[in-house]
Design an enzyme around this catalytic site. Structure first.
Site, short mmCIF file in Angstrom:
data_model
loop_
_atom_site.label_atom_id
_atom_site.label_comp_id
_atom_site.label_asym_id
_atom_site.label_seq_id
_atom_site.Cartn_x
_atom_site.Cartn_y
_atom_site.Cartn_z
N ARG A 1 0.33 -7.56 14.12
CA ARG A 1 -0.47 -6.61 13.10
C ARG A 1 -1.91 -7.41 11.52
O ARG A 1 -2.66 -6.89 11.55
CB ARG A 1 0.83 -5.38 12.10
CG ARG A 1 1.87 -5.06 12.94
CD ARG A 1 2.98 -4.62 12.59
NE ARG A 1 3.02 -3.61 10.94
CZ ARG A 1 3.13 -3.39 9.77
NH1 ARG A 1 4.82 -4.18 10.29
NH2 ARG A 1 3.34 -3.19 8.92
N ARG B 1 -9.09 2.36 9.18
CA ARG B 1 -8.58 0.16 9.56
C ARG B 1 -9.59 -0.62 10.34
O ARG B 1 -9.74 -1.36 10.92
CB ARG B 1 -7.20 0.10 10.27
CG ARG B 1 -6.03 0.17 9.77
CD ARG B 1 -4.76 0.47 10.54
NE ARG B 1 -3.91 -0.76 10.81
CZ ARG B 1 -2.56 0.21 9.72
NH1 ARG B 1 -2.85 1.29 9.12
NH2 ARG B 1 -1.80 -0.11 9.36
N ARG C 1 11.42 -5.41 3.59
CA ARG C 1 10.95 -3.52 2.91
C ARG C 1 12.46 -2.54 4.03
O ARG C 1 12.66 -3.20 5.43
CB ARG C 1 9.75 -3.44 4.07
CG ARG C 1 9.68 -2.25 4.24
CD ARG C 1 8.02 -1.74 4.49
NE ARG C 1 7.62 -2.03 5.44
CZ ARG C 1 5.56 -2.14 5.49
NH1 ARG C 1 5.56 -1.47 4.84
NH2 ARG C 1 5.79 -2.26 6.78
N LYS D 1 0.77 -0.96 0.16
CA LYS D 1 0.17 0.14 0.03
C LYS D 1 0.95 1.18 0.37
O LYS D 1 0.35 2.31 -0.34
CB LYS D 1 -1.30 0.09 1.45
CG LYS D 1 -2.38 -1.22 1.34
CD LYS D 1 -2.50 -0.80 2.23
CE LYS D 1 -2.17 -0.56 4.12
NZ LYS D 1 -1.58 -1.80 4.03
P1 AMP Z 1 1.18 1.28 9.08
O1 AMP Z 1 2.53 2.22 8.19
O2 AMP Z 1 -0.20 1.58 7.84
O3 AMP Z 1 1.46 0.17 8.58
O4 AMP Z 1 0.99 1.10 10.52
C1 AMP Z 1 1.66 1.40 11.20
C2 AMP Z 1 1.27 1.31 12.77
O5 AMP Z 1 0.47 2.55 13.28
C3 AMP Z 1 -0.02 0.41 12.70
O6 AMP Z 1 0.31 -1.27 13.04
C4 AMP Z 1 -0.96 1.18 14.01
O7 AMP Z 1 -0.46 0.37 15.20
C5 AMP Z 1 -0.70 2.20 13.61
N1 AMP Z 1 -1.70 2.77 12.42
C6 AMP Z 1 -1.59 2.82 11.67
N2 AMP Z 1 -2.68 3.69 10.80
C7 AMP Z 1 -3.80 3.12 11.91
C8 AMP Z 1 -5.69 3.16 11.63
N3 AMP Z 1 -6.50 3.61 10.78
N4 AMP Z 1 -5.80 3.49 13.01
C9 AMP Z 1 -4.55 2.65 14.26
N5 AMP Z 1 -3.72 2.46 13.77
C10 AMP Z 1 -3.01 2.92 13.22
#
Ligand code: AMP
Length: 226
Positions: free
Chosen positions: A175, A92, A131, A17
């Site tokens: 995650r 999310r 990554r 993404k």
């Molecule tokens: P990402 O970079 O999208 O993989 O997000 C990394 C981490 O940030 C996730 O594992 C969550 O802890 C937090 N996070 C990011 N976006 C959200 C969201 N929309 N709602 C809740 N937690 C989020």
């Protein structure tokens, strides 16, 4: 008149993404709104928000809907989002999706275009553990599938490539579980409204970009508008 449209990239962690959102947002000239990037930035700057969300992110759990919605609402009020924006990692949860619907309606946006980047679990681990992210510009690489020209160095700006703290096998498991429990149901939420498109995200990053480009269709001359 410009079409005000929000595009949402759904899909599990490791589906690509972030990489794809950066590419498509650049192509279309619209802001890329990654809630993960915003919160990582807050963590690295040591803000109150960063202090609150850092430990939660470190465990691979989801941050509360209230905090996320507040952050998104403030960001969407910026003038650069006026013609459209691309969400990555948001919404999310169902409450976040419903909250976003209310904001979009209030701001005069039409229905969002939602794309699910679908990929099996086997590929996800390889994508996540391989990554690396540029510490300067945020460009994303993968040591297996999308390596930089020089090991550990960003092709774009020479920045050092770093591994995210939550890309370890243990945290990745959390995650993926959070995705299955809280985020996967969103595909049905959007499918039932007829706004969901599915892209096979198990193929190469360039092939995924091509498929997304056709769906998002921000043709030349429409730069700045989705
Ligand atoms: P990402 O970079 O999208 O993989 O997000 C990394 C981490 O940030 C996730 O594992 C969550 O802890 C937090 N996070 C990011 N976006 C959200 C969201 N929309 N709602 C809740 N937690 C989020």
């Amino acid at each position: 008149m410009a079409i005000r449209r929000a595009v949402i990239f759904l899909g599990p962690p490791g589906a690509g993404k972030g990489t794809q959102a950066k590419r498509i947002a650049r192509l279309c000239g619209v802001p890329h709104l990654s809630t993960g990037d915003m919160m990582r930035d807050a963590v690295s700057r040591g803000t109150d928000l960063g202090k609150a969300v850092g430990p939660i992110m470190q465990r691979g759990e989801l941050v509360s809907d209230d905090l996320v919605m507040k952050m998104i609402e403030e960001r969407l009020a910026q003038p650069d989002c006026a013609a459209g924006c691309l969400f990555d990692g948001f919404p999310r949860t169902l409450p976040q999706a419903e909250g976003l619907d209310r904001i979009l309606e209030r701001s005069g946006f039409g229905e969002p275009l939602v794309v699910d980047l679908a990929v099996g679990d086997d590929k996800l681990l390889r994508r996540l553990t391989g990554r690396r992210t540029c510490s300067v510009g945020g460009e994303i690489y993968n040591v297996y599938d999308l390596p930089p020209k020089v090991n550990g160095i960003c092709d774009n700006d020479g920045g050092k490539l770093v591994q995210r703290a939550d890309d370890t096998a243990e945290v990745v498991k959390q995650r993926l579980a959070a995705y299955e429990r809280a985020t996967k149901p969103l595909t049905e939420y959007y499918r039932s409204r007829g706004v969901l498109q599915v892209v096979d995200a198990s193929v190469s990053m360039d092939e995924i970009s091509r498929a997304l480009g056709e769906i998002v269709k921000c043709a030349e001359g429409r730069n700045g508008h989705l």
